[in-house]
Design a protein around this motif. Structure first.
Motif, PDB file in Angstrom:
ATOM      1  N   TRP A  62       1.419  -4.713   3.029  1.00  0.00           N
ATOM      2  CA  TRP A  62       0.125  -4.637   3.712  1.00  0.00           C
ATOM      3  C   TRP A  62      -0.304  -6.021   4.175  1.00  0.00           C
ATOM      4  O   TRP A  62      -0.800  -6.196   5.287  1.00  0.00           O
ATOM      5  CB  TRP A  62      -0.920  -4.037   2.769  1.00  0.00           C
ATOM      6  N   CYS A  63      -0.125  -7.009   3.326  1.00  0.00           N
ATOM      7  CA  CYS A  63      -0.488  -8.369   3.722  1.00  0.00           C
ATOM      8  C   CYS A  63       0.247  -9.365   2.843  1.00  0.00           C
ATOM      9  O   CYS A  63       0.800  -8.997   1.805  1.00  0.00           O
ATOM     10  CB  CYS A  63      -1.986  -8.599   3.574  1.00  0.00           C
TER      11      CYS A  63
ATOM     12  N   VAL B 203       0.836  -1.201   0.000  1.00  0.00           N
ATOM     13  CA  VAL B 203       0.000   0.000   0.000  1.00  0.00           C
ATOM     14  C   VAL B 203       0.870   1.250   0.000  1.00  0.00           C
ATOM     15  O   VAL B 203       2.088   1.172   0.145  1.00  0.00           O
ATOM     16  CB  VAL B 203      -0.946   0.047   1.230  1.00  0.00           C
ATOM     17  N   GLY B 204       0.194   2.395  -0.126  1.00  0.00           N
ATOM     18  CA  GLY B 204       0.898   3.676  -0.062  1.00  0.00           C
ATOM     19  C   GLY B 204       1.538   4.011  -1.391  1.00  0.00           C
ATOM     20  O   GLY B 204       1.170   3.470  -2.418  1.00  0.00           O
ATOM     21  N   ASP B 205       2.528   4.865  -1.323  1.00  0.00           N
ATOM     22  CA  ASP B 205       3.214   5.326  -2.515  1.00  0.00           C
ATOM     23  C   ASP B 205       3.684   4.134  -3.344  1.00  0.00           C
ATOM     24  O   ASP B 205       4.271   3.195  -2.825  1.00  0.00           O
ATOM     25  CB  ASP B 205       4.418   6.169  -2.087  1.00  0.00           C
ATOM     26  N   LYS B 206       3.412   4.222  -4.655  1.00  0.00           N
ATOM     27  CA  LYS B 206       3.670   3.071  -5.531  1.00  0.00           C
ATOM     28  C   LYS B 206       5.130   2.614  -5.498  1.00  0.00           C
ATOM     29  O   LYS B 206       5.426   1.452  -5.664  1.00  0.00           O
ATOM     30  CB  LYS B 206       3.277   3.411  -6.966  1.00  0.00           C
TER      31      LYS B 206
ATOM     32  N   GLU C 222      -9.943  -2.352 -11.173  1.00  0.00           N
ATOM     33  CA  GLU C 222     -11.397  -2.510 -11.005  1.00  0.00           C
ATOM     34  C   GLU C 222     -11.792  -2.418  -9.535  1.00  0.00           C
ATOM     35  O   GLU C 222     -12.856  -1.924  -9.196  1.00  0.00           O
ATOM     36  CB  GLU C 222     -11.851  -3.902 -11.475  1.00  0.00           C
ATOM     37  N   VAL C 223     -10.920  -2.961  -8.666  1.00  0.00           N
ATOM     38  CA  VAL C 223     -11.239  -3.012  -7.240  1.00  0.00           C
ATOM     39  C   VAL C 223     -11.004  -1.648  -6.591  1.00  0.00           C
ATOM     40  O   VAL C 223     -11.790  -1.192  -5.771  1.00  0.00           O
ATOM     41  CB  VAL C 223     -10.368  -4.091  -6.545  1.00  0.00           C
ATOM     42  N   VAL C 224      -9.926  -0.987  -6.994  1.00  0.00           N
ATOM     43  CA  VAL C 224      -9.475   0.193  -6.261  1.00  0.00           C
ATOM     44  C   VAL C 224      -9.976   1.522  -6.851  1.00  0.00           C
ATOM     45  O   VAL C 224     -10.278   2.467  -6.124  1.00  0.00           O
ATOM     46  CB  VAL C 224      -7.929   0.181  -6.176  1.00  0.00           C
ATOM     47  N   THR C 225     -10.098   1.583  -8.197  1.00  0.00           N
ATOM     48  CA  THR C 225     -10.426   2.865  -8.840  1.00  0.00           C
ATOM     49  C   THR C 225     -11.695   3.542  -8.304  1.00  0.00           C
ATOM     50  O   THR C 225     -11.692   4.752  -8.087  1.00  0.00           O
ATOM     51  CB  THR C 225     -10.483   2.699 -10.371  1.00  0.00           C
TER      52      THR C 225
ATOM     53  N   LEU D 263      -5.467  -0.928  -1.455  1.00  0.00           N
ATOM     54  CA  LEU D 263      -6.318  -1.990  -0.901  1.00  0.00           C
ATOM     55  C   LEU D 263      -6.771  -1.720   0.528  1.00  0.00           C
ATOM     56  O   LEU D 263      -7.852  -2.127   0.931  1.00  0.00           O
ATOM     57  CB  LEU D 263      -5.583  -3.333  -0.938  1.00  0.00           C
ATOM     58  N   SER D 264      -5.937  -1.004   1.313  1.00  0.00           N
ATOM     59  CA  SER D 264      -6.307  -0.774   2.710  1.00  0.00           C
ATOM     60  C   SER D 264      -7.546   0.113   2.826  1.00  0.00           C
ATOM     61  O   SER D 264      -8.174   0.167   3.871  1.00  0.00           O
ATOM     62  CB  SER D 264      -5.126  -0.157   3.476  1.00  0.00           C
TER      63      SER D 264
END
Ligand code: URA
Ligand code: SF4
Length: 463
Positions: A246-247, A237-240, A338-341, A431-432
């Protein structure tokens, strides 16, 4: 009536003459009707006639000494113990598109009525769609590099049929590196024709994706204790560029996936103990990336097997996990975007509305001088506030205008400085921030697919 007479009669029913339903009739020489026995177990569907077909009226026209798609098709059929008399051959449009361009959607729609009749009377169990255009008629706008050579089971025109997309034989003519893929596709056609391969069914299996929080959760995770194979994937997560873990997710049994959060040190240590055992094989897709993330978590697998490298070595396979899972497991995995946008879209809108509604004396850009027809004039540039207002309006009106892209790419750093001083920098969601069930599902599917692909790719490599 005997079989062949009946077949001849049906053939005449399918013959199209003097059709003027679309503009292609103006430039054609001949309508190219389908050929082959009726009914027929297998239908080959090209996209449209080329010049040889337009002159002869025969689909995939074959002439000795001339290189053509028809000649390639004949050879590929023969190499796989089939021939033209055994198969039905037709095209999505029956008249030649000028200059061999792709047929237009309206031309395909006009000609579709004939195709529908053909499928009904020929009644094939297997429809081999040749090239992207013809594939799109049955599977929509798909990526040929992913779907080629995969027999798709499904309901097509009211009956269970198999749609098998193949690269166009003409591709092999133009591009030597495609020859392997074209021949491998036609080997699959042969196997499907002889019932040696079952079509892939895209009905999703019931999956078990869970979070592991305690030691007893871990001991209950399917396969974790006994399996010598563990597939692992990570999410950051966070800055690319930072890749803050994260997990991790792991899978040790088909259709299962388990998530361990990066800050659950106790469980992370137990996973590390498992993968430190040289008898345990850790499967990853693109290990180069995940190993670095795992290292940050304190996990150091010693015996690693990479499904991406396996796909690369096979030469005919795409290397992305999602493409591989589609082709070999019948899994349609969701894309990260698809999940995050949707979360990024909502966050951006709220951020900009906060800015617009905040009562604050934002500084205005300085006016500057311009010379118009020899006269000096002062010009006032538009303020960021007013530009933002306009962008937000555009977004709320059409619902698709990408505010995040606008803000992060089109607005100058200096212009944004004041806003960021008040509201902080606007960064893409990760994702978080996603609803937990969706994040769990997304993260676990990668480990699940990697685990299952290991067995398939390993067997292929050993062949
Ligand atoms: N290419 C096609 O798509 N169809 C033909 O009939 C010939 C070449
Ligand atoms: Fe008719 Fe099909 Fe030819 Fe168009 S392409 S004119 S619909 S036969």
């Amino acid at each position: 009536m005997n079989g062949s007479k009946r077949s001849k009669q049906l053939m005449t029913e399918l013959i199209v003459e003097n059709c003027t339903k679309c503009a292609l009739h103006r430039t054609r020489n001949r309508i190219v009707n389908g050929v082959g026995p009726i009914p027929c177990r297998i239908l080959f569907l090209g996209e449209g006639p080329g010049s040889g077909e337009d002159k002869s009226g025969i689909p995939f026209y074959y002439k000795q000494w001339h290189s053509s798609a028809g000649k390639e098709l004949n050879q590929l059929l023969q190499q796989n113990r089939m021939n033209r008399d055994m198969v039905y051959i037709d095209n999505v449009v029956k008249c030649r598109p000028p200059g061999n361009r792709d047929p237009l959607p309206e031309e395909m729609r006009a000609c579709f009525e004939y195709l529908r009749n053909t499928v009904e009377l020929v009644d094939p169990t297997v429809i081999v769609t040749i090239g992207k255009v013809s594939t799109s008629v049955f599977l929509g706008d798909v990526n040929m590099d992913i779907v080629h050579g995969v027999p798709h089971a499904g309901l097509f025109q009211g009956k269970f049929r198999t749609v098998l997309p193949v690269y166009h034989p003409a591709y092999g003519l133009k591009n030597a590196s495609m020859i392997n893929k074209v021949s491998s596709d036609f080997r699959t056609v042969g196997r499907v024709f002889r019932n040696q391969t079952k079509p892939v069914s895209f009905d999703s299996k019931q999956k078990k994706y869970e979070i592991v929080e305690t030691c007893s959760d871990l001991l209950n995770a399917e396969g974790f204790v006994e399996s010598s194979i563990i597939a692992i994937d990570t999410e950051t997560v966070g800055d690319k560029d930072l890749h803050k873990p994260w997990c991790l997710t792991f899978s040790c049994a088909d259709a299962t996936g388990y998530m361990v959060k990066a800050d659950n040190y106790k469980i992370i240590e137990l996973v590390n103990m498992k993968v430190q055992d040289p008898n345990i094989k850790t499967i990853m897709h693109n290990a180069l990336f995940d190993l670095a993330v795992l290292e940050n978590m304190g996990i150091f697998p010693v015996n690693v097997w990479d499904t991406m490298i396996a796909a690369y070595l096979l030469q005919t396979e795409p290397q992305g996990l999602k493409g591989l899972a589609y082709r070999h497991l019948g899994l349609k995995m969701s894309e990260y975007s698809e999940v995050v946008t949707p979360y990024t879209v909502e966050k951006t809108l709220n951020y900009l509305l906060d800015y617009l509604n905040f009562d604050y004396p934002w500084s205005k850009p300085d006016p500057y001088e311009v010379i118009v027809k020899g006269e000096r004039k002062m010009k006032k540039p538009r303020s960021l506030h007013s530009k933002t207002m306009q962008a937000v309006k555009k977004h709320t009106n059409d619902g698709v205008y990408d505010l995040f892209k606008w803000w992060s790419k089109n607005v100058d750093k200096e212009e944004k400085f004041e806003v960021e001083a008040v509201f902080g920098e606007l960064v893409e969601s990760d994702l978080s921030e996603v609803e937990f069930g969706a994040a769990l599902n997304y993260a676990c599917q990668d480990a699940d697919a990697t685990y299952q692909l290991y067995y398939i790719l390993k067997e292929r490599l050993e062949q």
